[in-house]
Design an enzyme around this catalytic site. Sequence first.
Site, PDB file in Angstrom:
ATOM      1  N   LYS A   1       0.990  -1.297   0.048  1.00 38.34           N
ATOM      2  CA  LYS A   1      -0.164  -0.096   0.191  1.00 38.34           C
ATOM      3  C   LYS A   1       0.964   1.151  -0.080  1.00 38.34           C
ATOM      4  O   LYS A   1       1.310   1.670   0.995  1.00 38.34           O
ATOM      5  CB  LYS A   1      -1.048   0.148   1.174  1.00 38.34           C
ATOM      6  CG  LYS A   1      -2.195   0.780   1.114  1.00 38.34           C
ATOM      7  CD  LYS A   1      -2.067   2.376   0.645  1.00 38.34           C
ATOM      8  CE  LYS A   1      -1.708   3.140   2.182  1.00 38.34           C
ATOM      9  NZ  LYS A   1      -1.773   4.532   1.781  1.00 38.34           N
TER      10      LYS A   1
ATOM     11  N   GLY B   1      -4.414   3.673  -2.356  1.00 40.63           N
ATOM     12  CA  GLY B   1      -5.741   4.327  -1.545  1.00 40.63           C
ATOM     13  C   GLY B   1      -5.436   4.955  -0.310  1.00 40.63           C
ATOM     14  O   GLY B   1      -4.030   5.188  -0.168  1.00 40.63           O
TER      15      GLY B   1
ATOM     16  N   GLU C   1       9.239   1.982  11.174  1.00 47.05           N
ATOM     17  CA  GLU C   1      10.204   3.011  11.076  1.00 47.05           C
ATOM     18  C   GLU C   1       9.453   4.390  11.116  1.00 47.05           C
ATOM     19  O   GLU C   1       8.596   4.754  10.183  1.00 47.05           O
ATOM     20  CB  GLU C   1      10.933   2.889   9.595  1.00 47.05           C
ATOM     21  CG  GLU C   1      12.339   3.740   9.876  1.00 47.05           C
ATOM     22  CD  GLU C   1      11.999   4.938   9.459  1.00 47.05           C
ATOM     23  OE1 GLU C   1      12.173   6.043  10.084  1.00 47.05           O
ATOM     24  OE2 GLU C   1      12.077   5.078   8.066  1.00 47.05           O
TER      25      GLU C   1
ATOM     26  N   CYS D   1      13.957  11.268   6.851  1.00 42.74           N
ATOM     27  CA  CYS D   1      13.794  10.911   8.292  1.00 42.74           C
ATOM     28  C   CYS D   1      14.852  10.861   8.973  1.00 42.74           C
ATOM     29  O   CYS D   1      14.975  10.889  10.042  1.00 42.74           O
ATOM     30  CB  CYS D   1      12.754   9.394   8.420  1.00 42.74           C
ATOM     31  SG  CYS D   1      13.966   8.036   7.742  1.00 42.74           S
TER      32      CYS D   1
ATOM     33  N   GLU E   1       9.497  16.834  14.684  1.00 36.59           N
ATOM     34  CA  GLU E   1      10.200  16.457  13.267  1.00 36.59           C
ATOM     35  C   GLU E   1       9.342  17.461  12.164  1.00 36.59           C
ATOM     36  O   GLU E   1       8.177  17.087  12.140  1.00 36.59           O
ATOM     37  CB  GLU E   1      10.031  14.892  12.811  1.00 36.59           C
ATOM     38  CG  GLU E   1      10.669  14.483  11.421  1.00 36.59           C
ATOM     39  CD  GLU E   1      10.389  13.084  11.241  1.00 36.59           C
ATOM     40  OE1 GLU E   1      11.271  12.605  10.621  1.00 36.59           O
ATOM     41  OE2 GLU E   1       9.387  12.552  11.514  1.00 36.59           O
TER      42      GLU E   1
END
Length: 471
Positions: free
Chosen positions: A169, A200, A244, A278, A378
Amino acid sequence: MEERNVLYVGGGWVPGGGATIAVENPATEEVLAVIPEGTAEDADRAVRAAREAFPAWSATSRAERAECLRRLHEGLVKRAAEIGETIARDVGTPLRIATRIQAALPQTDVQTYVDLLAEEEPEERAGNSLVVREAAGVVAAITPWNYPLHQITCKIAPALAAGCTVVVKPSEVAPLSAYQLFDAIHEAGFPPGVVNLVTGFGPVVGEALATHPEVDVVSFTGSVRAGTRVAELAARSVKRVTLELGGKSANVILDDADLAMAVKVGVSNAFLNGGQTCTAWTRMLVPRAKQEEAVALAKKFAEGFTPGDPLDPKTKLGPMVSAAQRERVREFIAKGVAEGATLVTGGAEAPAGLDTGYFVAPTVFADVDPDATIAQEEIFGPVLSIIPFDDEADALRIANNSRYGLHGAVWSADQDRALAFARRVRTGQIDVNGGAYNPLAPFGGYKQSGVGREMGRHALAEFTEVKSIQL
């Protein structure tokens, strides 16, 4: 406009059961493509196809799985230029970076497991027991938009190598390279149902996968909020989950380091992919006595990241991926000013001449309090916080003052000193004096940066079950 109004289920392209989702070019705000708005029923079809394919795929030899992955690698190499341009268009990554990293790293992801499968499977004994690893089952891979192809291949390559079947996905924000991947998967000749694609929205397709009784492992990359939700849903049926979830990495420049080099590399790292990374070193920790010099250097290097058209080979900073992400970053910049940090360069206003597109100016703050919002959250944009420290102990305290623990860096003229410091930073990866990224090394985080490891040999363990056979 490209129309990809299909899903990949059971070895072929099939219509989606819902409406469509528009995919934007963040540099022009124009619609690039439409994809299916997949439904829970679509997710169920894909999982059932993966479950049906699992017994045969898990029984294949290492050589057979390696051959399929080898052909997939060839398909990715063949499509590299096309993939790079696609990611430049739907993520906004500058073309040079999209080609050198976004399109190239997935090739490495796949080749890693071709090579590992070529090795002889190790045999483990514990007393009178033979300890073996077997494929865990059906894997749901739910992936983000910032490195849209790599985040898929770093999950599916070890899963397939382990003998699992997969449902992917991808993010609905930047899904087009996933379609190019599945063109290559189809061409590579994987058996029907071994790898499936359902596009989706997360609350529909993602949650359907996380709760599906026939899914054995969920591998998710994204925000803490979404990852927590995935873990909660998966826990209802006691699924294995790998997460993660991002970071707020510290770039620690000790007092004997080459300041100019450390700041230059640090700024480049913080602004890579528009800061939508990240592992970005978004906190630069500098000795208090050298803060003024470090700030001047950071300002100079940051202002070299002039925002512009990501398809221009000279562009180093593209747009944010969406209007929502641009507004999020601007709000953090305003918060930094409101909380008293010194705005060195950049700011919340649109860069000059870029009224169209989701651009944010490269921004540097100085005199940042370690507990300030911009030092703790973040941001996922081109925003760097420079934080002064008094001594090495203070630097370590600040570096570890985060709910995250994904990545980081330390610089010193003394390699042993830097290594000793690196060992004390609570983070899953850390670079010493600019150590190069290693895709064979385990990748993952401490604390709220996640659970489990990706990349290299360690990733295989996430997709296997351990069985003891007493002899």
